[in-house]
Design an enzyme around this catalytic site. Structure first.
Site, short mmCIF file in Angstrom:
data_model
loop_
_atom_site.label_atom_id
_atom_site.label_comp_id
_atom_site.label_asym_id
_atom_site.label_seq_id
_atom_site.Cartn_x
_atom_site.Cartn_y
_atom_site.Cartn_z
N ASN A 30 1.02 -1.12 -0.06
CA ASN A 30 -0.02 -0.06 -0.25
C ASN A 30 0.91 1.18 0.05
OD1 ASN A 30 -1.72 2.00 0.39
ND2 ASN A 30 -2.35 1.19 2.56
N LYS A 32 0.24 4.22 -0.36
CA LYS A 32 -0.52 5.54 0.41
C LYS A 32 -0.17 6.75 -0.60
CE LYS A 32 -0.15 3.06 4.67
NZ LYS A 32 -0.12 3.16 6.10
N HIS A 118 -9.34 0.97 5.21
CA HIS A 118 -8.05 1.28 5.74
C HIS A 118 -8.45 2.12 7.10
CE1 HIS A 118 -3.94 2.57 6.51
NE2 HIS A 118 -3.30 1.21 6.03
N GLU A 120 -6.69 4.66 7.89
CA GLU A 120 -6.41 6.05 7.37
C GLU A 120 -7.68 6.79 6.94
OE1 GLU A 120 -2.82 5.56 5.48
OE2 GLU A 120 -1.78 4.88 7.54
N GLU A 190 -5.17 -5.11 10.50
CA GLU A 190 -4.14 -4.19 10.99
C GLU A 190 -4.43 -3.55 12.21
OE1 GLU A 190 -2.43 -2.81 6.77
OE2 GLU A 190 -4.08 -1.55 7.31
N GLY A 196 2.42 2.21 10.89
CA GLY A 196 3.30 3.27 10.69
C GLY A 196 4.18 3.64 12.23
N SER A 236 3.68 -1.97 10.35
CA SER A 236 5.05 -2.16 10.53
C SER A 236 5.72 -3.56 10.13
CB SER A 236 5.38 -1.67 11.92
OG SER A 236 5.07 -0.39 12.25
P1 PGA Z 1 2.95 0.26 7.68
O1 PGA Z 1 1.22 0.21 7.22
O2 PGA Z 1 3.22 -1.03 6.98
O3 PGA Z 1 3.46 1.54 7.32
O4 PGA Z 1 3.00 0.12 9.16
C1 PGA Z 1 0.55 -0.76 6.85
C2 PGA Z 1 -0.68 -0.29 6.17
O5 PGA Z 1 -1.27 0.75 6.42
O6 PGA Z 1 -1.38 -0.88 5.59
#
Ligand code: PGA
Length: 274
Positions: A30, A32, A118, A120, A190, A196, A236
């Site tokens: 992803n 983003k 997601h 976000e 997640e 992140g 992460s």
């Molecule tokens: P990250 O994001 O690997 O940067 O923690 C995962 C995601 O948001 O799908």
């Protein structure tokens, strides 16, 4: 209060982990809101060039910014599939909805996956599981595979409500569907506190929640269907921890954010999916 479910789960033991033979591993990146065109193109070219070194047993998907989807879908090797980071909840193929991209338009451009729900999107755009259910419906109508994201906040885990939170998300988002309609469903667990942040769920925590998600899906539909649904871990995930996380019996790969932006790291994670 300790969750009753966690106490009846067997202790995590990676050496005993066995995958359901029907579930292919999937590692999805992803991207983003990252990468201007030149950088995006360089990463895409790198992945295409290294596709032949990626294990045949692992499916690979990238979700770049929407602007690049159509050209990447056309030019990607068979190994690398392309997915959208989001999709409109509108079920119409076309209509006066400024800024929206329908599932049908994605499909017409060779895009066969869409990430929905997601965290976000949930926190910055107010998406909830009712809306996300409509997005899943739109994906199914248009023949896309929805990658449905769920996961608890840190305070939910700290207060031992993480299983209840995830159950409620699944119950709402998957309400009114049949197993037949959800044949292409992919779930991504997640934990929001791990996205992140550099904090990762331990392999045991990931496996425990993935097993729980499979159980909830089994109760709602049937156990054969649940056994075949792919459940990815996100939060992460990096080259250094991917193999251990992926070794959980119910962990079928990963949804990778930050580490999917570096070609070498993403390829290392794909290899860890073997
Ligand atoms: P990250 O994001 O690997 O940067 O923690 C995962 C995601 O948001 O799908």
């Amino acid at each position: 209060m300790a969750c009753a479910y966690s106490s009846i789960l067997p202790k995590f033991d990676a050496s005993l982990a066995k995958k359901h033979p029907m579930r292919r591993r999937l590692v999805a990146g992803n991207w983003k809101m990252n990468k201007g065109y030149r950088e995006a193109r360089a990463l895409f070219d790198y992945l295409n060039d290294t596709a032949r070194d990626m294990p045949a047993e692992v499916d690979v998907m990238i979700a770049p910014p929407a602007l690049y989807l159509s050209s990447f879908a056309k030019e990607s090797t068979k190994k690398i599939e392309v997915g959208a980071q989001d999709v409109s909840q509108r079920r119409e193929a076309e209509g006066a909805y400024t800024g929206e991209i329908s599932a049908s338009i994605l499909n017409s451009a060779g895009v066969h996956y869409a990430i929905v729900g997601h965290s976000e999107r949930r926190s910055y755009h107010g998406e909830d599981d009712e809306l996300i259910r409509e997005k899943i419906r739109a994906c199914i109508d248009a023949g896309l595979a929805p990658v449905y994201c769920c996961g608890e906040q840190l305070e939910d885990r700290d207060s031992d409500r993480h299983f209840d939170v995830v159950r409620k998300q699944l119950d709402t988002a998957l309400k009114d569907f049949t197993a037949l309609e959800l044949q292409k469903l992919i779930v991504a667990y997640e934990p929001v506190w791990a996205i992140g942040t550099g904090k990762t769920a331990s392999p045991g925590q990931a496996q425990e929640m993935h097993a729980y998600i499979r159980k909830v899906i089994g109760e709602r539909f049937d156990t054969d269907f649940a056994a075949a649904v792919r459940i990815l871990y996100g939060g992460s995930c990096k080259p250094g921890n991917a193999a251990e996380i992926f070794s959980g019996e119910d962990v079928d790969g990963g949804l990778i954010g930050g580490a999917s932006l570096k070609g070498e790291d993403f390829v290392a994670i794909i290899k860890a999916g073997l």
